[in-house]
Write a protein that holds these residues in place. Structure first.
Motif, short mmCIF file in Angstrom:
data_model
loop_
_atom_site.label_atom_id
_atom_site.label_comp_id
_atom_site.label_asym_id
_atom_site.label_seq_id
_atom_site.Cartn_x
_atom_site.Cartn_y
_atom_site.Cartn_z
N ALA A 179 0.80 -1.34 0.13
CA ALA A 179 -0.04 -0.06 0.06
C ALA A 179 0.86 1.10 -0.04
O ALA A 179 0.27 2.24 -0.18
CB ALA A 179 -0.82 0.05 1.29
N ALA A 180 2.32 1.10 0.39
CA ALA A 180 3.00 2.51 0.45
C ALA A 180 4.14 2.29 -0.57
O ALA A 180 5.01 2.90 -0.40
CB ALA A 180 3.42 2.33 1.78
N ALA A 181 3.91 1.47 -1.73
CA ALA A 181 4.75 1.32 -2.63
C ALA A 181 5.21 2.87 -3.22
O ALA A 181 6.31 2.87 -4.08
CB ALA A 181 4.44 0.62 -3.66
N ARG A 182 4.32 3.59 -3.27
CA ARG A 182 4.36 5.04 -3.93
C ARG A 182 4.90 6.01 -2.97
O ARG A 182 5.13 7.20 -3.23
CB ARG A 182 3.42 5.38 -4.64
CG ARG A 182 3.18 4.49 -5.90
CD ARG A 182 2.05 5.10 -6.89
NE ARG A 182 1.61 4.18 -7.93
CZ ARG A 182 2.30 4.29 -9.12
NH1 ARG A 182 3.26 5.19 -9.29
NH2 ARG A 182 1.89 3.46 -10.01
N ILE A 183 5.26 5.76 -1.79
CA ILE A 183 5.43 6.71 -0.76
C ILE A 183 7.03 6.59 -0.29
O ILE A 183 7.37 5.44 0.17
CB ILE A 183 4.69 6.39 0.57
CG1 ILE A 183 3.20 6.56 0.40
CG2 ILE A 183 5.17 7.39 1.63
CD1 ILE A 183 2.25 6.21 1.57
N THR A 184 7.80 7.69 -0.61
CA THR A 184 9.38 7.63 -0.28
C THR A 184 9.79 8.88 -0.17
O THR A 184 9.28 9.94 -0.55
CB THR A 184 10.08 6.69 -1.50
OG1 THR A 184 11.51 6.52 -0.94
CG2 THR A 184 10.05 7.71 -2.64
N GLY A 185 10.80 8.85 0.85
CA GLY A 185 11.34 10.25 1.24
C GLY A 185 10.60 10.99 2.03
O GLY A 185 10.73 12.46 2.35
#
Length: 302
Positions: free
Chosen positions: A238-244
């Motif tokens: 679910a958090a694959a596009r959350i970074t930085g």
């Protein structure tokens, strides 16, 4: 969050927040490498997980060196065949004011928090890139690293540095589909029980008493378990596009911290900025935009 088949390392996970993170990851299906400097504490944490049906082993080593980091990665691969998730949680405190802080006190905290996060992430990143299946790296920040705190020069430096590294690693590891985020938790632990304004709430939790809404909502303060869900979320698909990103959590409060940004800008007309010019315009153009230091805490209800 279904983390079945995934393998996680959680540093400093024998007790407190680290144990809460490890327990939540195991509950979601991940196999976990527990890490602590105390063998009995580490084995107790392993039993907590395995007796609930999870998979866990202990690696007793103080984080900070490259050798310790590699031992953690090697243990994960030897026991469970791979590595998918790293949670950099290990930490210590050596609090005192600047003029009393020794080199040893400064170095001990920076070695565990900052260098430990660096060495463990480096070892994990090498393994994750070799596997070529993506991965999740979650680093633990602190309000002190975001806004400062009296008596915590070493801790503030380490935690601010961790967030700086997270932003850099998020860029460097993006092509390998490895996300890197920081969380800023606030919870009842051995670290927070020494904070005077939090101690009554720490004592209440220890006595099994519910916290008032002011503590849970305004202060964002609760139990370690309250802060564990965000780790499982960031470790999941679910958090694959959350970074930085830097995410705050505690009690009933979930927040997203901003990155540092310019809050006031003035431009000279080809003359640069002589000191007397800055002194002339500062009161009108910049003074009102100056930023506070330290946590700006609300007053408790009377």
């Amino acid at each position: 969050m279904d983390l079945s088949g995934r393998v996680a390392i959680v540093t400093g996970s024998g007790r407190g927040l680290g144990l809460a993170y490890a327990t939540e990851l195991a509950r979601a299906g991940a196999a976990v490498v527990i890490n602590d400097v105390d063998a009995q504490v580490a084995e107790s944490a392993v039993r907590t997980i395995t007796e609930s049906g999870g998979a866990a082993v202990a690696e007793v080593v103080p984080v900070g060196t490259g050798e310790a980091a590699q031992a953690l990665v090697d243990r994960a691969v030897a026991e469970f065949g791979r590595l998918d998730i790293l949670v950099n949680n290990a930490g210590i405190l050596r609090d005192t004011t600047l003029w009393k802080m020794t080199d040893e006190q400064f170095d001990a905290v920076v070695t565990t928090h900052l260098r430990g996060t660096f060495t463990c992430t480096r070892a994990a990143a090498i393994r994750l890139r070799e596997q070529d299946a993506g991965g999740r790296i979650i680093c633990i920040g602190s309000p002190t690293g975001q806004v400062g705190n009296f008596g915590q020069t070493n801790y503030a430096a380490a935690k601010a540095g961790i967030v700086g590294m997270v932003r850099t690693w998020a860029m460097e590891l993006a092509r390998a589909r490895i996300t890197v985020n920081a969380i800023v938790p606030v919870a009842a632990t051995a670290m927070t029980e020494t904070v005077p304004f939090l101690k009554p709430y720490v004592d209440a939790l220890a006595a099994g008493e519910p916290l008032p809404p002011f503590a849970r909502r305004e202060l964002g303060f609760g139990s370690p378990a309250d802060a564990a869900g965000v780790v499982a979320f960031l470790a999941s698909d679910a958090a694959a596009r959350i970074t930085g990103q830097v995410i705050g959590i505690g009690g009933d409060r979930l927040t997203l911290w901003s990155h540092p940004s310019e809050v006031a800008i003035e431009l000279a007309d080809g003359t640069g900025w002589p000191a007397d010019t800055i002194a002339r315009i500062w009161p009108e153009r910049f003074a009102s935009a100056q930023q506070p230091v330290g946590q700006q805490l609300p007053e408790p209800p009377q």
